[in-house]
Design a protein around this motif. Structure first.
Motif, PDB file in Angstrom:
ATOM      1  N   UNK A   1      18.993 -42.037  20.999  1.00 59.44           N
ATOM      2  CA  UNK A   1      18.354 -41.027  21.803  1.00 59.44           C
ATOM      3  C   UNK A   1      16.864 -41.309  21.943  1.00 59.44           C
ATOM      4  N   UNK A   2      16.208 -41.699  20.860  1.00 59.82           N
ATOM      5  CA  UNK A   2      14.781 -42.031  20.933  1.00 59.82           C
ATOM      6  C   UNK A   2      14.563 -43.219  21.852  1.00 59.82           C
ATOM      7  N   UNK A   3      15.411 -44.227  21.722  1.00 54.43           N
ATOM      8  CA  UNK A   3      15.297 -45.415  22.573  1.00 54.43           C
ATOM      9  C   UNK A   3      15.391 -45.043  24.045  1.00 54.43           C
ATOM     10  N   UNK A   4      16.332 -44.207  24.385  1.00 54.27           N
ATOM     11  CA  UNK A   4      16.492 -43.762  25.775  1.00 54.27           C
ATOM     12  C   UNK A   4      15.271 -42.981  26.246  1.00 54.27           C
ATOM     13  N   UNK A   5      14.707 -42.149  25.395  1.00 56.11           N
ATOM     14  CA  UNK A   5      13.502 -41.386  25.752  1.00 56.11           C
ATOM     15  C   UNK A   5      12.323 -42.309  26.002  1.00 56.11           C
ATOM     16  N   UNK A   6      12.152 -43.310  25.160  1.00 54.79           N
ATOM     17  CA  UNK A   6      11.061 -44.273  25.342  1.00 54.79           C
ATOM     18  C   UNK A   6      11.270 -45.053  26.632  1.00 54.79           C
ATOM     19  N   UNK A   7      12.503 -45.492  26.874  1.00 52.61           N
ATOM     20  CA  UNK A   7      12.792 -46.226  28.107  1.00 52.61           C
ATOM     21  C   UNK A   7      12.445 -45.398  29.334  1.00 52.61           C
ATOM     22  N   UNK A   8      12.867 -44.149  29.346  1.00 55.47           N
ATOM     23  CA  UNK A   8      12.594 -43.272  30.491  1.00 55.47           C
ATOM     24  C   UNK A   8      11.094 -43.034  30.668  1.00 55.47           C
ATOM     25  N   UNK A   9      10.380 -42.831  29.573  1.00 57.44           N
ATOM     26  CA  UNK A   9       8.934 -42.612  29.658  1.00 57.44           C
ATOM     27  C   UNK A   9       8.227 -43.843  30.220  1.00 57.44           C
ATOM     28  N   UNK A  10       8.630 -45.012  29.778  1.00 57.41           N
ATOM     29  CA  UNK A  10       8.005 -46.234  30.278  1.00 57.41           C
ATOM     30  C   UNK A  10       8.341 -46.478  31.743  1.00 57.41           C
ATOM     31  N   UNK A  21      16.208 -52.995  27.644  1.00 59.31           N
ATOM     32  CA  UNK A  21      16.629 -52.396  26.377  1.00 59.31           C
ATOM     33  C   UNK A  21      17.695 -53.285  25.760  1.00 59.31           C
ATOM     34  N   UNK A  22      17.584 -53.521  24.460  1.00 57.08           N
ATOM     35  CA  UNK A  22      18.587 -54.308  23.750  1.00 57.08           C
ATOM     36  C   UNK A  22      18.854 -53.660  22.398  1.00 57.08           C
ATOM     37  N   UNK A  23      20.073 -53.810  21.920  1.00 52.66           N
ATOM     38  CA  UNK A  23      20.433 -53.198  20.638  1.00 52.66           C
ATOM     39  C   UNK A  23      20.700 -54.233  19.550  1.00 52.66           C
ATOM     40  N   UNK A  38       5.513 -58.529  29.183  1.00 58.51           N
ATOM     41  CA  UNK A  38       4.118 -58.453  28.734  1.00 58.51           C
ATOM     42  C   UNK A  38       4.041 -57.958  27.300  1.00 58.51           C
ATOM     43  N   UNK A  39       4.988 -57.104  26.923  1.00 56.89           N
ATOM     44  CA  UNK A  39       4.992 -56.531  25.577  1.00 56.89           C
ATOM     45  C   UNK A  39       6.436 -56.236  25.154  1.00 56.89           C
ATOM     46  N   UNK A  40       6.701 -56.386  23.867  1.00 52.69           N
ATOM     47  CA  UNK A  40       7.996 -56.036  23.295  1.00 52.69           C
ATOM     48  C   UNK A  40       7.766 -54.918  22.287  1.00 52.69           C
ATOM     49  N   UNK A  41       8.519 -53.846  22.403  1.00 49.45           N
ATOM     50  CA  UNK A  41       8.463 -52.749  21.440  1.00 49.45           C
ATOM     51  C   UNK A  41       9.820 -52.708  20.750  1.00 49.45           C
ATOM     52  N   UNK A  42       9.807 -52.814  19.425  1.00 47.42           N
ATOM     53  CA  UNK A  42      11.060 -52.871  18.671  1.00 47.42           C
ATOM     54  C   UNK A  42      11.026 -51.921  17.489  1.00 47.42           C
TER      55      UNK A  42
END
Length: 83
Positions: A1-10, A21-23, A38-42
């Motif tokens: 859920x957090x991952x989806x929220x971050x994806x949507x915000x970005x 997005x990758x799991x 340009x950037x990877x957030x993990x």
């Protein structure tokens, strides 16, 4: 859920053109090769692997990669693993 929220915000930002997005480390590495981000957030936890493992793999592909690892863990061992 957090991952989806971050994806949507970005994705809602006008100056960001692509969000991948990758799991898994394997999936993230494949997307990194194909999209040259340009950037990877993990997250520090990626299944049974870690964001630090991912960072090491990506830095072998591109030593200039910008990687941000996030975690709710506060253990000094986690911090040491990431730097």
């Amino acid at each position: 859920m957090l991952l989806e929220s971050v994806r949507m915000a970005l994705e809602s930002q006008t100056d960001i053109s692509t969000v991948e997005v990758a799991s898994s480390i394997e999936g993230a590495t494949a997307r990194f090769r194909s999209s040259s981000p340009d950037v990877v957030i993990a997250d520090y936890r990626i299944g049974s692997e870690s964001g630090a493992d991912l960072a090491r793999a990506l830095l072998k592909l591109d030593p200039a990669a910008t990687i941000i690892i996030v975690s709710g863990l506060t253990s000094p061992l986690v911090v040491d693993d990431c730097v």
